[in-house]
Scaffold this motif. Structure first.
Motif: not given
Lengths: 841, 188
Positions: A550-571
């Protein structure tokens, strides 16, 4: 104790320029009227004086009416004045109908000198009645007929009776054709409300027989209860409720009242008779009565009449001041209750464009009815007991407030948005706080006491008004008087009202402020977390499952990281979930949505921007499975549980993005949430609001499509309509299915948790909530179906009319505009069709 | 009878604001415009302006407290219809709310109703002012006062707790005839 200086207030809406010469010859009356600041031209002065007619309680009516009539007839040569006068009288009678009898008095007096003016007026009046009947604008028909009725004294023959009789014939046709007809009922209502104004014109004996004949005929229609009436009753008493007082249909009540009035010789003591002069002016009186009589031009009534722009429903009479030991409003047995209410409601609904003037007229209502109809203004309720009969105990403030509440609690909907009626009460309270506030207080107590037996929709309208009203007056309320009810369980309707109202107050303000307005015993109702601006993030705590992710995704969203990085966490979440044997889609949805909410927690703009950026992924989650879609709502409601208003707003936007479907919302509220709480969630204001808003959104969409389909520019899209209608019906079915379970106590959760016989207090309470919910949405569904039926009829009518017009025109060859265009757009179509046919020929 | 002048003033008319930009009248009463529209304007200009606002779905909302949140604005203004967009007015430098906002509805009727039923009532215990607006444009969310907030808060002589106390530039400035309009964020 009339409020003598209220002219200084100037009706709130008048600008200062107007005020300056409005009173030009009455402020200085005793000194000879010689101190005018400047001489406005006569047409300006007549206009000012007509508009302000009867507003000054210190000026005798006959004097005021005489003065205006004289000013008018003295300047008869002024052509501008002549035409303006007639138009203004007609305009005022539909814009400020409380003043109609006074306008009529001016006309009657003017008739003695310049009888031509009456002919000019009647010609236009007849045309307007005809036009409005054609368009189905029934209120305007009523108001013009009211003016005509007040002029009965100068009409030849039977005056307005032939029109009323002809109208009645149409009503009979309609009622015979369909038992669900509402236009016929409306026409009969108009007839019944017009008769008293005729009977008050001086010589009732002359018309007694005519009135009796007409009323004998209307009785059958008035007594017949309408099919929809059961759905629009404001009360929904429990079976076994001792207080099974049935509200009366307005129509049957009116018929009975008029019958009683006829039996007592048509005293009609509440109606003003400004055309009557005091005995010393006997000369003037006879001049007016002996003035020429005029024929009312024939008013043609089309064979088929239409419903017009306002949907018609049966009406019931409601008062928040019934059940009192002293009569502070006219009793339902008195015709005054109907006549005063009707006149006030017209003013309230017509003057929506200036609530200050509406409030002013309500406060001044005793100026517009016969002297001694009411107790003096601002008489405290307790002092009404000391009033000796035959003096009136009717409190003008109660009568005014009652009229506004009757609209606030009108089912299915009042004419204007609910917030209009809130604003009228607010202004009235600002204009005369000492007089109005205590009346509102007694109304609130009545409504609070009756909350359990009220229709649920109305209960929530009350809560909404109450919290909004308090927000305009420093959130002050005598909460201490309800302290005992804090002992009740949270799903008791009165306790639920208290909880809901406080939450609504907080939404308009903030928790700490509201906390400060509440007595100690209420403090527990505001959870300490409510004072936080931003909810806590559950993944900040390592004990929460998927906290790291959860914290990781929040951090990625905050810095508007590319979708792939979020995909990895979701998987990663999904595979862990599979290991733990929980629903992978639900788990990852929850983590992602909660993180988006956390990132956007600073304000609604922030969260909406965050949703906008992630809407593709949110859509994918929503589309993945029903459970995942429901989890989106669950996550929103959980994250914003301290401020449900924000959650509701977010869900509304998610519906707009089609990330959620209306069915998801219904399912979450009535099955998931209600299930988890054993039905107690049905008592939560925010759950109702969520479902109600969703239904309004869906039905609003259907209505929008209907308007487009019926629009003349050929934007017809029957397929869209069929689809939207199907979806709407499916939604209502789903709602009713879920609610029927709760209403009958047959939900699995209830049966499993039941202590045995299903008779425990909370089980009965939950069932009652289910029944109340069910009634609201059954009604909503019925109203929408009725709307679709009407829309279908309207479409057929337009089509038929278009064909008719084009045929007629093709035959005769010349384009003839009918005298009373029934429908502009349809005529437009017809003309177009005729034109093309002409080309073909 | 359509289009006829009503016998009482309508509350859903745009205020004199747009015209007053060109013909600014000197006002000595600094709060005159708050919640009580000034109707002195010229006929022809009025028509121009109404042309502009005939389909307006946006409202300018003034006299908010600096502490009023978006959620509160939503809560109140939703009573007239679903809100399409809400833009809070911000201090140009600090990017914190500075006492005004734009509320955009989906329909013109909702905006008119909001003028009639919500303008001049209280939000967060302050009388708020509404005006029809031709539509939000980027940049208009910022205050235009010297120090970043609204102009009226530069020169305010009374202490207004909800709007940062005394005017920020009050010190030397007391000349009469200054325009105290809260016109920041508005069209010029």
């Amino acid at each position: 104790m009339a409020d003598l200086d209220r002219r200084g207030g100037g009706g709130g809406g008048y600008n200062s320029k107007k005020r300056r010469y409005r009173d030009d010859n009455d402020d200085y009356g005793p000194r000879g009227g010689s101190r005018r600041r400047f001489d406005a031209p006569p047409h300006v002065r007549v206009r000012k004086q007509l508009i302000a007619i009867a507003e000054n309680p210190m000026r005798p009516w006959h004097e005021e009416c005489q003065a205006i009539a004289n000013l008018f007839t003295d300047n008869w040569d002024d052509e501008l004045l002549r035409s303006n006068f007639v138009d203004l009288v007609l305009q005022l009678s539909v814009e400020q109908p409380l003043k109609t009898p006074f306008l009529a008095a001016v006309v009657l007096i003017a008739n003695a000198d310049k009888p031509e003016v009456v002919d000019m007026l009647l010609a236009k009046l007849a045309g307007l009645v005809e036009k409005n009947i054609g368009e189905g604008e029934w209120r305007d028909v009523k108001l013009y007929l009211k003016l005509a009725a007040c002029l009965q004294g100068c009409l030849s023959g039977d005056g307005v009776f032939p029109v009323l009789e002809e109208l009645f014939n149409r009503a009979v046709d309609l009622q015979t054709a369909s038992s669900e007809d509402t236009i016929g009922t409306e026409i009969v209502k108009i007839i019944l409300l017009t008769i008293p104004y005729v009977m008050a014109t001086g010589s009732p004996d002359e018309w007694t027989q005519k009135a009796a004949d007409l009323m004998e005929k209307t009785e059958i229609i008035a007594a017949e209860p309408h099919a929809l009436q059961a759905l629009i009753e404001p009360y929904h008493p429990e079976s076994g409720d001792e207080n099974q007082q049935q509200t009366q249909s307005l129509m049957s009540m009116l018929q009975t009242q008029l019958q009683a009035e006829a039996n007592s010789g048509w005293t009609l003591s509440c109606l003003p008779r400004p055309w009557e002069f005091p005995l010393k002016d006997v000369e003037q009186q006879s001049k007016v009565s002996n003035a020429p009589k005029h024929a009312l031009p024939t008013i043609k009534i089309p064979q088929t009449v239409v419903a017009g722009s306002k949907p018609l429903f049966p009406e019931v009479y409601i008062s928040v001041y019934s059940q009192q030991d002293v009569e502070s409003v006219p009793p339902v047995t008195s015709v005054a209750s109907s006549l005063i209410r009707d006149a006030l409601l017209d003013s309230i609904n017509i003057l929506h464009f200036n609530r200050n003037v509406t409030a002013r007229q309500l406060i001044d209502l005793d100026c517009y009815f016969a002297p001694r109809t009411f107790a003096p203004r601002a008489t405290p309720f307790d002092r009404l007991r000391e009033i000796e009969p035959p003096k009136s105990t009717w409190k003008p403030e109660d009568v005014a407030v009652d009229a506004v509440f009757s609209q606030l609690f009108l089912l299915p909907n009042p004419e204007q948005k609910l917030v209009y009626y809130h604003s009228v009460l607010t202004e009235a309270c600002k204009l005369a706080p000492a007089a109005i506030a205590p009346s509102l207080g007694r109304a609130i107590r009545y409504l609070y006491r009756n909350a359990p037996r009220m229709d649920l929709e109305l209960s929530y309208r009350f809560m909404d008004w109450f919290s909004h009203h308090l927000s305009n007056f420093g959130f002050t309320w005598k909460w201490t008087e309800w302290v005992d009810d804090l002992e009740l369980n949270d799903i008791h309707p009165r306790k639920a009202f208290i909880i809901g109202a406080i939450n609504k107050e907080i939404r308009l303000s903030f928790a700490k402020r509201i906390r400060d307005t509440l007595p100690e015993p209420y403090q527990v109702l505001i959870a300490p977390e409510k004072e936080l601006d931003v909810p806590s993030f559950k993944f900040a705590n390592d004990d929460a499952p998927f906290a790291g992710e959860g914290r990781e995704i929040a951090a990625l969203l905050k810095r508007k990281a590319p979708d792939e990085e979020i995909d990895t966490v979701i998987q990663r979440i999904q595979s862990q979930a599979i290991d733990r044997e929980i629903d992978a889609l639900v788990a990852s949805t929850d983590v992602f949505v909660t993180s988006v909410l956390y990132v956007g927690s600073k304000s609604l703009s922030h969260v909406l921007a965050a949703i906008e950026r992630t809407k593709d992924r949110l859509s994918d989650f929503g589309a993945a499975s029903d459970a995942a879609r429901t989890q989106i709502i669950e996550a929103v409601m959980a994250y914003w549980s301290i401020h449900p208003g924000v959650a509701i707003c977010i869900i509304e936007k998610l519906l707009n993005y089609s990330i959620l479907t209306p069915l998801t919302v219904i399912n979450w509220a009535l099955t998931v949430k209600a299930g988890k709480t054993l039905g107690h969630a049905l008592a939560l204001q925010e759950v109702y609001e969520l479902v109600f808003n969703t239904v309004v959104k869906v039905t609003g969409r259907v209505r929008q499509v209907v308007v487009k389909v019926n629009s003349p520019d050929g934007m017809s899209d029957d397929e869209t309509l069929a689809l939207e209608t199907k979806n709407m019906r499916a939604l209502f079915v789903a709602i009713q299915d879920a609610l029927t379970g709760w209403a009958t106590g047959s939900k699995d959760e209830i049966i499993e948790a039941s202590t045995g016989d299903g008779k425990s207090l909370t089980e009965k309470q939950v069932q009652r909530w289910g029944q109340r919910w069910l009634r609201v949405f059954k009604r909503r569904s019925a109203i929408e179906e009725a709307f679709l039926v009407e829309a279908g009829k309207e479409k057929e009518r337009r089509a038929a009319l278009a064909v008719e017009t084009s045929e007629g025109q093709a035959q005769s060859g010349d384009v003839e505009v009918p005298d009373a265009p029934v429908d502009e757009t349809a005529n437009g179509n017809g003309a177009a069709a005729a034109a093309t046919e002409g080309v073909a020929a | 009878m359509r289009g006829q002048r009503t016998t009482v003033e309508r509350l859903d008319r745009p205020s004199a604001y747009f015209n007053s930009n060109k013909h600014k009248k000197r006002r000595f009463d600094k709060d005159q415009r708050d919640g009580d529209d000034d109707r002195n304007r010229q006929q022809s200009e009025q028509q121009d302006e109404e042309e502009h606002l005939r389909t307006a779905t946006t409202l300018y909302v003034g006299n908010l407290s600096f502490y009023t949140t978006e959620e509160q604005v939503y809560e109140l203004f939703s009573k007239c219809g679903e809100i399409k967009r809400l833009v809070m007015g911000l201090d140009r430098f600090t990017k914190t709310p500075c006492g005004f906002c734009f509320v955009e509805y989906y329909t013109h009727q909702d905006a008119l109703d909001s003028m009639k039923f919500i303008g001049g009532t209280k939000l967060d215990e302050r009388i708020i002012r509404t005006d029809l607006d031709p539509g939000f444009e980027e940049g208009r969310q910022y205050g235009r006062g010297k120090s970043g907030g609204q102009v009226r808060d530069e020169y305010r002589e009374d202490y207004d707790e909800g709007r940062g106390g005394l005017g920020r530039a009050i010190a030397g400035e007391k000349s009469r005839g200054r325009n105290y309009d809260d016109d920041d964020g508005r069209l010029r």
